[in-house]
Design a protein around this motif. Structure first.
Motif, PDB file in Angstrom:
ATOM      1  N   GLY A 140       0.796  -1.226   0.000  1.00 52.04           N
ATOM      2  CA  GLY A 140       0.000   0.000   0.000  1.00 52.04           C
ATOM      3  C   GLY A 140       0.825   1.270   0.000  1.00 52.04           C
ATOM      4  O   GLY A 140       0.426   2.281   0.578  1.00 52.04           O
ATOM      5  N   VAL A 141       1.973   1.246  -0.652  1.00 50.73           N
ATOM      6  CA  VAL A 141       2.861   2.409  -0.681  1.00 50.73           C
ATOM      7  C   VAL A 141       2.188   3.521  -1.486  1.00 50.73           C
ATOM      8  O   VAL A 141       1.727   3.312  -2.608  1.00 50.73           O
ATOM      9  CB  VAL A 141       4.234   2.029  -1.281  1.00 50.73           C
ATOM     10  N   SER A 142       2.166   4.705  -0.901  1.00 48.30           N
ATOM     11  CA  SER A 142       1.506   5.859  -1.523  1.00 48.30           C
ATOM     12  C   SER A 142       2.355   6.438  -2.649  1.00 48.30           C
ATOM     13  O   SER A 142       3.549   6.167  -2.771  1.00 48.30           O
ATOM     14  CB  SER A 142       1.270   6.951  -0.473  1.00 48.30           C
ATOM     15  N   ARG A 143       1.722   7.274  -3.455  1.00 51.96           N
ATOM     16  CA  ARG A 143       2.418   7.966  -4.547  1.00 51.96           C
ATOM     17  C   ARG A 143       3.544   8.833  -4.003  1.00 51.96           C
ATOM     18  O   ARG A 143       4.643   8.863  -4.545  1.00 51.96           O
ATOM     19  CB  ARG A 143       1.421   8.819  -5.341  1.00 51.96           C
ATOM     20  N   GLU A 144       3.290   9.510  -2.886  1.00 51.82           N
ATOM     21  CA  GLU A 144       4.313  10.373  -2.289  1.00 51.82           C
ATOM     22  C   GLU A 144       5.519   9.557  -1.821  1.00 51.82           C
ATOM     23  O   GLU A 144       6.666   9.974  -2.007  1.00 51.82           O
ATOM     24  CB  GLU A 144       3.728  11.165  -1.105  1.00 51.82           C
ATOM     25  N   THR A 145       5.263   8.404  -1.219  1.00 51.43           N
ATOM     26  CA  THR A 145       6.359   7.562  -0.766  1.00 51.43           C
ATOM     27  C   THR A 145       7.113   6.979  -1.954  1.00 51.43           C
ATOM     28  O   THR A 145       8.342   6.873  -1.922  1.00 51.43           O
ATOM     29  CB  THR A 145       5.849   6.452   0.173  1.00 51.43           C
ATOM     30  N   MET A 146       6.404   6.622  -3.015  1.00 51.42           N
ATOM     31  CA  MET A 146       7.087   6.143  -4.226  1.00 51.42           C
ATOM     32  C   MET A 146       7.995   7.235  -4.791  1.00 51.42           C
ATOM     33  O   MET A 146       9.098   6.944  -5.251  1.00 51.42           O
ATOM     34  CB  MET A 146       6.072   5.690  -5.280  1.00 51.42           C
ATOM     35  N   GLU A 147       7.556   8.482  -4.712  1.00 52.35           N
ATOM     36  CA  GLU A 147       8.404   9.589  -5.168  1.00 52.35           C
ATOM     37  C   GLU A 147       9.660   9.698  -4.307  1.00 52.35           C
ATOM     38  O   GLU A 147      10.753   9.945  -4.823  1.00 52.35           O
ATOM     39  CB  GLU A 147       7.620  10.906  -5.149  1.00 52.35           C
ATOM     40  N   SER A 148       9.518   9.491  -2.995  1.00 53.79           N
ATOM     41  CA  SER A 148      10.686   9.505  -2.107  1.00 53.79           C
ATOM     42  C   SER A 148      11.618   8.345  -2.430  1.00 53.79           C
ATOM     43  O   SER A 148      12.845   8.507  -2.434  1.00 53.79           O
ATOM     44  CB  SER A 148      10.256   9.432  -0.643  1.00 53.79           C
ATOM     45  N   LEU A 149      11.050   7.177  -2.698  1.00 54.22           N
ATOM     46  CA  LEU A 149      11.871   6.022  -3.085  1.00 54.22           C
ATOM     47  C   LEU A 149      12.593   6.291  -4.401  1.00 54.22           C
ATOM     48  O   LEU A 149      13.778   5.964  -4.542  1.00 54.22           O
ATOM     49  CB  LEU A 149      11.016   4.760  -3.186  1.00 54.22           C
ATOM     50  N   ASP A 150      11.912   6.902  -5.361  1.00 54.02           N
ATOM     51  CA  ASP A 150      12.549   7.270  -6.635  1.00 54.02           C
ATOM     52  C   ASP A 150      13.715   8.232  -6.398  1.00 54.02           C
ATOM     53  O   ASP A 150      14.781   8.092  -7.005  1.00 54.02           O
ATOM     54  CB  ASP A 150      11.539   7.931  -7.581  1.00 54.02           C
ATOM     55  N   PHE A 185      15.469   8.521  -3.670  1.00 56.23           N
ATOM     56  CA  PHE A 185      16.546   7.765  -3.033  1.00 56.23           C
ATOM     57  C   PHE A 185      17.311   6.932  -4.059  1.00 56.23           C
ATOM     58  O   PHE A 185      18.550   6.895  -4.041  1.00 56.23           O
ATOM     59  CB  PHE A 185      16.006   6.868  -1.918  1.00 56.23           C
ATOM     60  N   VAL A 186      16.600   6.271  -4.960  1.00 52.72           N
ATOM     61  CA  VAL A 186      17.253   5.452  -5.996  1.00 52.72           C
ATOM     62  C   VAL A 186      18.163   6.329  -6.858  1.00 52.72           C
ATOM     63  O   VAL A 186      19.305   5.950  -7.157  1.00 52.72           O
ATOM     64  CB  VAL A 186      16.209   4.689  -6.839  1.00 52.72           C
ATOM     65  N   LEU A 228      21.207   7.195  -4.782  1.00 55.13           N
ATOM     66  CA  LEU A 228      22.065   6.020  -4.651  1.00 55.13           C
ATOM     67  C   LEU A 228      22.857   5.767  -5.930  1.00 55.13           C
ATOM     68  O   LEU A 228      24.065   5.494  -5.879  1.00 55.13           O
ATOM     69  CB  LEU A 228      21.225   4.789  -4.298  1.00 55.13           C
ATOM     70  N   LYS A 229      22.217   5.897  -7.073  1.00 56.38           N
ATOM     71  CA  LYS A 229      22.915   5.693  -8.348  1.00 56.38           C
ATOM     72  C   LYS A 229      24.026   6.720  -8.535  1.00 56.38           C
ATOM     73  O   LYS A 229      25.127   6.380  -8.971  1.00 56.38           O
ATOM     74  CB  LYS A 229      21.934   5.747  -9.519  1.00 56.38           C
ATOM     75  N   ARG A 230      23.751   7.987  -8.204  1.00 58.54           N
ATOM     76  CA  ARG A 230      24.784   9.031  -8.315  1.00 58.54           C
ATOM     77  C   ARG A 230      25.961   8.720  -7.395  1.00 58.54           C
ATOM     78  O   ARG A 230      27.120   8.806  -7.797  1.00 58.54           O
ATOM     79  CB  ARG A 230      24.200  10.399  -7.963  1.00 58.54           C
ATOM     80  N   GLU A 231      25.660   8.345  -6.161  1.00 59.23           N
ATOM     81  CA  GLU A 231      26.706   8.064  -5.183  1.00 59.23           C
ATOM     82  C   GLU A 231      27.499   6.805  -5.521  1.00 59.23           C
ATOM     83  O   GLU A 231      28.679   6.706  -5.225  1.00 59.23           O
ATOM     84  CB  GLU A 231      26.099   7.933  -3.787  1.00 59.23           C
ATOM     85  N   SER A 232      26.827   5.841  -6.133  1.00 62.65           N
ATOM     86  CA  SER A 232      27.504   4.588  -6.490  1.00 62.65           C
ATOM     87  C   SER A 232      28.580   4.800  -7.536  1.00 62.65           C
ATOM     88  O   SER A 232      29.477   3.966  -7.674  1.00 62.65           O
ATOM     89  CB  SER A 232      26.488   3.555  -6.989  1.00 62.65           C
ATOM     90  N   ASP A 285      18.802  -3.461 -11.516  1.00 59.68           N
ATOM     91  CA  ASP A 285      17.741  -4.212 -10.820  1.00 59.68           C
ATOM     92  C   ASP A 285      17.536  -3.697  -9.399  1.00 59.68           C
ATOM     93  O   ASP A 285      17.172  -4.439  -8.504  1.00 59.68           O
ATOM     94  CB  ASP A 285      18.106  -5.702 -10.760  1.00 59.68           C
ATOM     95  N   ILE A 286      17.756  -2.428  -9.206  1.00 61.61           N
ATOM     96  CA  ILE A 286      17.733  -1.845  -7.861  1.00 61.61           C
ATOM     97  C   ILE A 286      16.399  -2.079  -7.144  1.00 61.61           C
ATOM     98  O   ILE A 286      16.374  -2.367  -5.968  1.00 61.61           O
ATOM     99  CB  ILE A 286      18.084  -0.345  -7.940  1.00 61.61           C
ATOM    100  N   TRP A 287      15.292  -1.927  -7.859  1.00 62.04           N
ATOM    101  CA  TRP A 287      13.980  -2.077  -7.227  1.00 62.04           C
ATOM    102  C   TRP A 287      13.734  -3.503  -6.772  1.00 62.04           C
ATOM    103  O   TRP A 287      13.277  -3.727  -5.656  1.00 62.04           O
ATOM    104  CB  TRP A 287      12.872  -1.600  -8.163  1.00 62.04           C
TER     105      TRP A 287
END
Length: 143
Positions: free
Chosen positions: A15-25, A27-28, A31-35, A48-50
């Motif tokens: 039940g992850v909300s749209r707002e939380t999915m935006e936060s996860l996006d 973060f991803v 993470l990619k920039r930092e990696s 395959d991060i997700w």
């Protein structure tokens, strides 16, 4: 599981909300920039991060009673933030991230600030043995 299926699982199963999915996006992307400058996750798993990292972390919530008041989560050797940062984004739990490597500590602190979850997430930049003993509801470690 494809990346699209992983995202769909988060919304349908947890039940992850749209707002939380935006936060996860966000973060991803972070993470990619930092990696690119430090080895946070294996290069072979970036595409395959997700499915490999986000869902792998989030699935822990399916094994617990999420209605417990004042859940305190301890994540040992937090590294790239799995599962601790994902748990913090998906819940209102108090999360403590324990990491002893200087670059990872700095990365985790920047991630917490960028995600605006500093009120519930603490980065303990030290070896676990140096932490004061405290009660936690859940303890995780992912290696």
């Amino acid at each position: 599981m494809t990346e699209a299926e992983a995202k769909a699982w988060l919304t349908t199963s947890l039940g992850v909300s749209r707002e939380t999915m935006e936060s996860l996006d966000a973060f991803v992307a972070f993470l990619k920039r930092e990696s690119a400058s430090q080895n946070l996750i294996a290069a072979s798993t970036i595409e395959d991060i997700w499915s490999r990292h986000i869902v792998d972390s989030a699935q822990l919530l399916t094994f617990m009673d999420r209605s417990q008041p004042e859940t305190k989560w301890l994540d040992l050797g937090s590294g790239a933030g799995f599962p601790g940062l994902i748990i913090a984004l998906l819940t209102d739990f108090d999360v403590t991230l324990v990491e002893s490597r200087a670059r990872r500590i700095e990365y985790l602190q920047r991630a917490v600030e960028m995600l605006d979850i500093g009120g519930r997430v603490t980065v303990m930049g030290m070896p676990l043995e140096r932490m004061k003993t405290a009660p936690f509801s859940v303890i995780s470690a992912r290696a």
